[in-house]
Design a protein around this motif. Sequence first.
Motif, PDB file in Angstrom:
ATOM      1  N   CYS A   1       1.985  -4.305 -10.533  1.00 43.36           N
ATOM      2  CA  CYS A   1       1.128  -4.219  -9.345  1.00 43.36           C
ATOM      3  C   CYS A   1       0.718  -5.576  -8.770  1.00 43.36           C
TER       4      CYS A   1
ATOM      5  N   GLU B   1       1.806   0.358  -5.875  1.00 43.07           N
ATOM      6  CA  GLU B   1       0.475   0.205  -5.303  1.00 43.07           C
ATOM      7  C   GLU B   1      -0.600   0.140  -6.402  1.00 43.07           C
ATOM      8  N   PRO B   2      -1.466  -0.869  -6.364  1.00 47.48           N
ATOM      9  CA  PRO B   2      -2.553  -0.962  -7.350  1.00 47.48           C
ATOM     10  C   PRO B   2      -3.528   0.205  -7.194  1.00 47.48           C
ATOM     11  N   GLU B   3      -3.854   0.837  -8.310  1.00 48.29           N
ATOM     12  CA  GLU B   3      -4.782   1.968  -8.284  1.00 48.29           C
ATOM     13  C   GLU B   3      -6.022   1.703  -9.142  1.00 48.29           C
TER      14      GLU B   3
ATOM     15  N   GLU C   1      -5.418  -3.145 -12.084  1.00 48.12           N
ATOM     16  CA  GLU C   1      -4.276  -3.362 -11.192  1.00 48.12           C
ATOM     17  C   GLU C   1      -4.700  -4.065  -9.906  1.00 48.12           C
ATOM     18  N   LYS C   2      -5.847  -3.691  -9.378  1.00 49.29           N
ATOM     19  CA  LYS C   2      -6.331  -4.330  -8.145  1.00 49.29           C
ATOM     20  C   LYS C   2      -6.719  -5.786  -8.382  1.00 49.29           C
TER      21      LYS C   2
ATOM     22  N   TYR D   1      -3.880  -8.394  -8.593  1.00 43.09           N
ATOM     23  CA  TYR D   1      -3.416  -8.699  -7.231  1.00 43.09           C
ATOM     24  C   TYR D   1      -4.408  -9.648  -6.550  1.00 43.09           C
TER      25      TYR D   1
ATOM     26  N   ALA E   1      -5.319  -7.935  -0.721  1.00 41.20           N
ATOM     27  CA  ALA E   1      -5.816  -7.687  -2.077  1.00 41.20           C
ATOM     28  C   ALA E   1      -7.332  -7.481  -2.075  1.00 41.20           C
TER      29      ALA E   1
ATOM     30  N   ARG F   1      -8.631  -4.131  -0.756  1.00 39.62           N
ATOM     31  CA  ARG F   1      -8.459  -2.954  -1.613  1.00 39.62           C
ATOM     32  C   ARG F   1      -9.625  -2.791  -2.598  1.00 39.62           C
ATOM     33  N   THR F   2     -10.564  -3.712  -2.550  1.00 40.60           N
ATOM     34  CA  THR F   2     -11.723  -3.678  -3.452  1.00 40.60           C
ATOM     35  C   THR F   2     -13.004  -3.560  -2.625  1.00 40.60           C
TER      36      THR F   2
END
Length: 199
Positions: free
Chosen positions: A109, A118-120, A124-125, A128, A177, A180-181
């Motif tokens: 990821c 895809e980071p889940e 994983e997030k 990235y 990145a 996504r957080t």
Amino acid sequence: MANLQLGRTQFGDPSNSGKVLTEAEALQLLEDWVPNERLRLHMRQVGALLKTWALERESLAEADAHKWGLAGVLHDADWEKYPEEHCRRIIEELERREIDPTVIRTIACHGPRHFGVEPESAMEKMIYVFDELSGFIHAAALIRPTRYEGMDVKSVLKKLKTPSFAAQVNREEINDAIGRTNLSLEEVIEFILKYQIPA
């Protein structure tokens, strides 16, 4: 550039949950696979940031935080020797060694645009998030007389807005990145400045 898409989103065997390399085994793999000292430093930096984040921000136990660190330490292990098979080669090696699938998937990821995964999960997030930004901040520190000492968030943000500086670092990926957080870019930069190992 080679097609680095992995063509799958599941990695490892769930029955191997909890099986990991020790820190010494991971560092030996780096010695064997990564001749470039600067790349080894980058991987250790990302690993240390991930492990510290897991302990400090996720309040995880040491054994779980070790998995985070392990993914970071190994994420670019095949980049130098096998650039045409980047990510694929280290994933296959870790699957052969029957390593915990969460570690393997996290490595897959670290570049969703490149590898198609895809980071889940939080782990994983965050790999990235830290990968490009950690390297960028280290590059910025290297041109300062005092290196990391006295370096602040404002100066990093200014460098990020200068396209000619560390031009190989993809700003779009950094923003993607972070997006996504639930974190701000400033918050992550501050964490890196506090915990990044300088050498």
